[in-house]
Design an enzyme around this catalytic site. Structure first.
Site, PDB file in Angstrom:
ATOM      1  N   VAL A 170      -4.872   3.467   1.399  1.00 35.08           N
ATOM      2  CA  VAL A 170      -4.430   2.815   0.165  1.00 35.08           C
ATOM      3  C   VAL A 170      -4.714   3.716  -1.018  1.00 35.08           C
ATOM      4  CG1 VAL A 170      -4.711   0.770  -1.298  1.00 35.08           C
ATOM      5  CG2 VAL A 170      -4.989   0.563   1.184  1.00 35.08           C
ATOM      6  N   CYS A 171      -3.697   3.911  -1.861  1.00 35.03           N
ATOM      7  CA  CYS A 171      -3.865   4.716  -3.060  1.00 35.03           C
ATOM      8  C   CYS A 171      -4.082   3.775  -4.251  1.00 35.03           C
ATOM      9  CB  CYS A 171      -2.622   5.573  -3.288  1.00 35.03           C
ATOM     10  SG  CYS A 171      -2.807   6.649  -4.714  1.00 35.03           S
ATOM     11  N   LEU A 172      -5.353   3.559  -4.562  1.00 37.96           N
ATOM     12  CA  LEU A 172      -5.714   2.706  -5.696  1.00 37.96           C
ATOM     13  C   LEU A 172      -6.828   3.427  -6.431  1.00 37.96           C
ATOM     14  CD1 LEU A 172      -5.122  -0.146  -6.916  1.00 37.96           C
ATOM     15  CD2 LEU A 172      -6.977  -1.018  -5.490  1.00 37.96           C
TER      16      LEU A 172
END
Length: 202
Positions: free
Chosen positions: A130-132
């Protein structure tokens, strides 16, 4: 009474103290064993990270799109899952499972979050990474589990083509939002996008 000379008195006191300490140790051990015999497990001391996590979870204010579960039971707060069911946007009606692994160094380090549901999304790759930003460089100890959950919900209502993990999905979102929507719907229904098959999650 014979008065003990000072060195002898000291020696006598030290010996007496040693015996008393040993007595306390035996007593402590026996009470612990008695606790175990009564079916009570020995009390495990919680780390500062576990205490903070306990506080975070007790104060959770989940959005209505999200549920939380503890697959290993409430005794293992360090590993849990959330399910996000977006009620608007491209992913409306889908159901997406995320696993959280919280390190003992929490909140000085963020949890490791992965998406268990294979999803066509610019900010989530096919392996579930996840790219957060708050899970990486923007993490601060004042942030909490609630912040992350709201961040994950935001990814579904506002997918971001500028910070992609799935570059193909990001390019299509940027250049052709209508095709992007078609691809999302096809993936969630359990179809193929290009050569990649997605399990049904709607």
């Amino acid at each position: 009474h014979r008065v003990l000379s000072t060195p002898t008195a000291k020696l006598f006191c030290a010996s007496l103290l040693g015996k008393m300490i040993n007595l306390f140790k035996i007593k402590d051990k026996k009470s612990q064993e008695a606790g175990n015999a009564n079916g009570r497990p020995p009390i495990k001391k919680q780390s500062p990270g576990e205490l903070r996590l306990h506080k975070d979870i007790s104060e959770l204010n989940l959005p209505k799109t999200t549920t939380i579960s503890f697959p290993n039971g409430k005794d293992d707060l360090l590993n849990f899952e959330i399910i996000v069911r977006p009620d608007e946007g491209y992913y409306l009606g889908g159901s997406f499972i995320f696993t959280f692994q919280v390190p003992l160094s929490y909140p000085h380090e963020p949890p490791k979050v992965k998406c268990k549901t294979k999803v066509y999304h610019p900010n989530i790759d096919l392996e579930g990474n996840v790219c957060l930003n708050i899970l990486r460089e923007d993490w601060k100890p004042v942030l909490n589990i609630n912040t992350i959950i709201y961040g994950l919900n935001h990814l579904f209502t506002q997918p971001n083509h500028e910070d992609p993990l799935n570059h193909d999905a990001a390019i299509i979102l940027r250049d052709n939002p209508r095709l992007f929507e078609t691809n999302v719907r096809r993936a969630m229904a359990g179809g193929y996008v290009g050569q990649v098959h997605f399990p049904r999650c709607i």
